[in-house]
Design a protein around this motif. Sequence first.
Motif, PDB file in Angstrom:
ATOM      1  N   VAL A  26       0.675  -0.954  -0.329  1.00  0.00           N
ATOM      2  CA  VAL A  26       0.132  -0.163  -0.022  1.00  0.00           C
ATOM      3  C   VAL A  26       1.378   1.389  -0.106  1.00  0.00           C
ATOM      4  CG1 VAL A  26      -1.604   1.326   0.893  1.00  0.00           C
ATOM      5  CG2 VAL A  26      -1.749  -1.108   1.265  1.00  0.00           C
ATOM      6  N   PHE A  27       0.915   2.139  -0.890  1.00  0.00           N
ATOM      7  CA  PHE A  27       1.313   3.612  -0.967  1.00  0.00           C
ATOM      8  C   PHE A  27       0.708   4.463  -0.313  1.00  0.00           C
ATOM      9  CE2 PHE A  27       3.088   0.254  -4.357  1.00  0.00           C
ATOM     10  CZ  PHE A  27       4.095   0.809  -4.542  1.00  0.00           C
ATOM     11  N   LEU A  76      -9.035   6.137   2.647  1.00  0.00           N
ATOM     12  CA  LEU A  76      -9.755   5.828   1.093  1.00  0.00           C
ATOM     13  C   LEU A  76      -8.532   5.340  -0.124  1.00  0.00           C
ATOM     14  CD1 LEU A  76     -11.693   6.261  -0.426  1.00  0.00           C
ATOM     15  CD2 LEU A  76     -10.454   8.136  -1.406  1.00  0.00           C
ATOM     16  N   TYR A  77      -9.035   4.360   0.498  1.00  0.00           N
ATOM     17  CA  TYR A  77      -8.344   3.323  -0.349  1.00  0.00           C
ATOM     18  C   TYR A  77      -9.013   3.320  -1.858  1.00  0.00           C
ATOM     19  CZ  TYR A  77      -6.415   0.809   3.968  1.00  0.00           C
ATOM     20  OH  TYR A  77      -6.493   0.827   5.302  1.00  0.00           O
ATOM     21  N   ILE A  78      -7.279   3.223  -2.456  1.00  0.00           N
ATOM     22  CA  ILE A  78      -7.201   3.317  -4.251  1.00  0.00           C
ATOM     23  C   ILE A  78      -6.882   3.024  -4.665  1.00  0.00           C
ATOM     24  CG2 ILE A  78      -7.053   5.379  -6.349  1.00  0.00           C
ATOM     25  CD1 ILE A  78      -7.828   7.988  -4.194  1.00  0.00           C
ATOM     26  N   THR A  79      -7.772   1.753  -5.770  1.00  0.00           N
ATOM     27  CA  THR A  79      -6.823   1.359  -7.174  1.00  0.00           C
ATOM     28  C   THR A  79      -6.915   1.806  -8.047  1.00  0.00           C
ATOM     29  OG1 THR A  79      -7.735  -0.593  -5.583  1.00  0.00           O
ATOM     30  CG2 THR A  79      -6.993  -1.642  -7.708  1.00  0.00           C
ATOM     31  N   ARG A  86      -3.707   4.652  -0.568  1.00  0.00           N
ATOM     32  CA  ARG A  86      -3.567   5.113   1.274  1.00  0.00           C
ATOM     33  C   ARG A  86      -4.092   6.040   1.107  1.00  0.00           C
ATOM     34  NH1 ARG A  86      -2.539   1.096   5.447  1.00  0.00           N
ATOM     35  NH2 ARG A  86      -0.545   1.868   5.823  1.00  0.00           N
ATOM     36  N   LEU A  87      -5.101   6.740   0.965  1.00  0.00           N
ATOM     37  CA  LEU A  87      -4.873   8.554   1.294  1.00  0.00           C
ATOM     38  C   LEU A  87      -5.685   8.901   2.721  1.00  0.00           C
ATOM     39  CD1 LEU A  87      -5.261  11.199   0.198  1.00  0.00           C
ATOM     40  CD2 LEU A  87      -7.975  11.118  -0.628  1.00  0.00           C
ATOM     41  N   PRO A 353      -7.981  -5.434  -3.625  1.00  0.00           N
ATOM     42  CA  PRO A 353      -7.440  -6.687  -3.600  1.00  0.00           C
ATOM     43  C   PRO A 353      -7.156  -7.113  -1.477  1.00  0.00           C
ATOM     44  CG  PRO A 353      -5.556  -5.526  -4.149  1.00  0.00           C
ATOM     45  CD  PRO A 353      -7.081  -4.812  -4.301  1.00  0.00           C
ATOM     46  N   VAL A 354      -6.747  -8.524  -1.713  1.00  0.00           N
ATOM     47  CA  VAL A 354      -6.124  -8.583   0.616  1.00  0.00           C
ATOM     48  C   VAL A 354      -4.863  -7.617   0.163  1.00  0.00           C
ATOM     49  CG1 VAL A 354      -5.865  -9.308   2.206  1.00  0.00           C
ATOM     50  CG2 VAL A 354      -7.285 -10.220   0.421  1.00  0.00           C
ATOM     51  N   ALA A 355      -4.502  -5.806   0.958  1.00  0.00           N
ATOM     52  CA  ALA A 355      -3.706  -5.504   1.086  1.00  0.00           C
ATOM     53  C   ALA A 355      -3.392  -5.046   2.432  1.00  0.00           C
ATOM     54  CB  ALA A 355      -3.914  -3.877  -0.115  1.00  0.00           C
TER      55      ALA A 355
END
Length: 474
Positions: A26-27, A76-79, A86-87, A353-355
């Motif tokens: 996760v970034f 907020l997770y963004i793909t 991950r914001l 995904p499962v991150a």
Amino acid sequence: QGKKGANWQSSVLLPGPLRCPPWADVFDVVCHLEGSGQWPDDLDAIARVKASFYLQLAASLEQKHSITAVPTPFYLYITMNGFVFRLNIAHAHELTLLERTDAVDAPQSVGATTPSASTALVTAAASGPAHSVLQRHTVALPLHTGRIHSVSQRFPAYSLACRLAKRWIACQLLSRSFSDEAVELLVAHVFLKPGPYQPPGSGVSGLLRFLSLVIDYNWSAEPLIVDVAAELNSEVREQLASEFKTRRENLPALVIFTESDKTSRWTQQKPVALALRRCQVLAQQAVTVLEQQMMSASLLCDRQVMFRPSLDDYHVLIELRSRHVPHLYQSLSATRALEVEAEDLGSGTLQLPVAAFDPVNIYLEQLEAAYGHVALFFYDKYGGCTIGVVWTVRSTETLPFKIATVRGSCPVAPAPVTPSKKTKKSKKADDVSAPAADNRGISFNMAAALDDFRILGAGLVKQVKLQEATEAES
């Protein structure tokens, strides 16, 4: 009765056991909003405002750009393009409120050491954990990332040297002893202050300089000052060195100061002195091997020999089931099939995904919370399947009974008191072995600890093995 596809005799592929999904990184992205008087003065209200921002941003990204976004109360997770971001929305007023809250809850914890101590060195202790964690993620980490990026732009070999240094630290099971930020600063110092040599021109020479720095630097007598932007003059350096000597007993084993960090933030909790000494011993051996390979004319040298850990010095080895290690594909011995499986994880962009799910890290946190006062845990976070344990107490050592030391201990039967000849006749036979009241104590319960290692890691731990060579020493 089994359903369709459950028959082993007719299935095209044999069913396999359940396994942990490969690691999906996760970034973290920090979004700083402009100051406004419309922000509330309550922490719960600020959290709800931020959550509403996440909901609106997620809806806008999905409707206007067809980007998968999953809002949560805190992130907020963004793909996008196979990557997970991950914001986190940051607001300076939230830090101010947390600092006030911590000051009210613990008014005596604000740098109450010595009047002559520098305020710069006690800043980290001036706020509670909540304020420190938020400041670390929203202020310190972005600033550190920017400075390290500038170093990588100035020195082309820095990135490769830093990757090799981190890999070597992890392969020696020191991942939990050295933070990534500390390693990045150590390698940066090698490039910024290379004297009397030139800055390293390759990743291997950068790794060799890094190992030499760990070995030769006098960590107990001097702080390491990493000045990325060249903002510290000689007067400031002398002041930092003087403050270091004044408060050496209260500072960590390895101290790193920068132009923006006068508290050694990245080494406050780790490494401990024992882990630092072990790192120096291993670095000395690695330098010897690396120099021999560099001087050798043979092209068939085993380049990975210096990255293979020695497990003989650990008291206990906890072996993990490889199918539940999410970083397994990142290990040096990983097969191409595992790497392809991890690459396929991010091929789809329609689902999150499962991150950032790492059961091994969760297990280690539980072990350190329960037994961190009596043991050190060593692990390779890049696909390691073995956890090394070193006891910091002896199982045969008897301590006086205290509430603070009773955790993980068992009572020790007091030694019988043999009466003197004068009083032997006056005492009954039943009272000959009466224990002394002041001879009661407790000792470390190693057998119960080993059982707890298995219980806490049920399903993840394959076996817990007590080393024969160190069993007697423990």
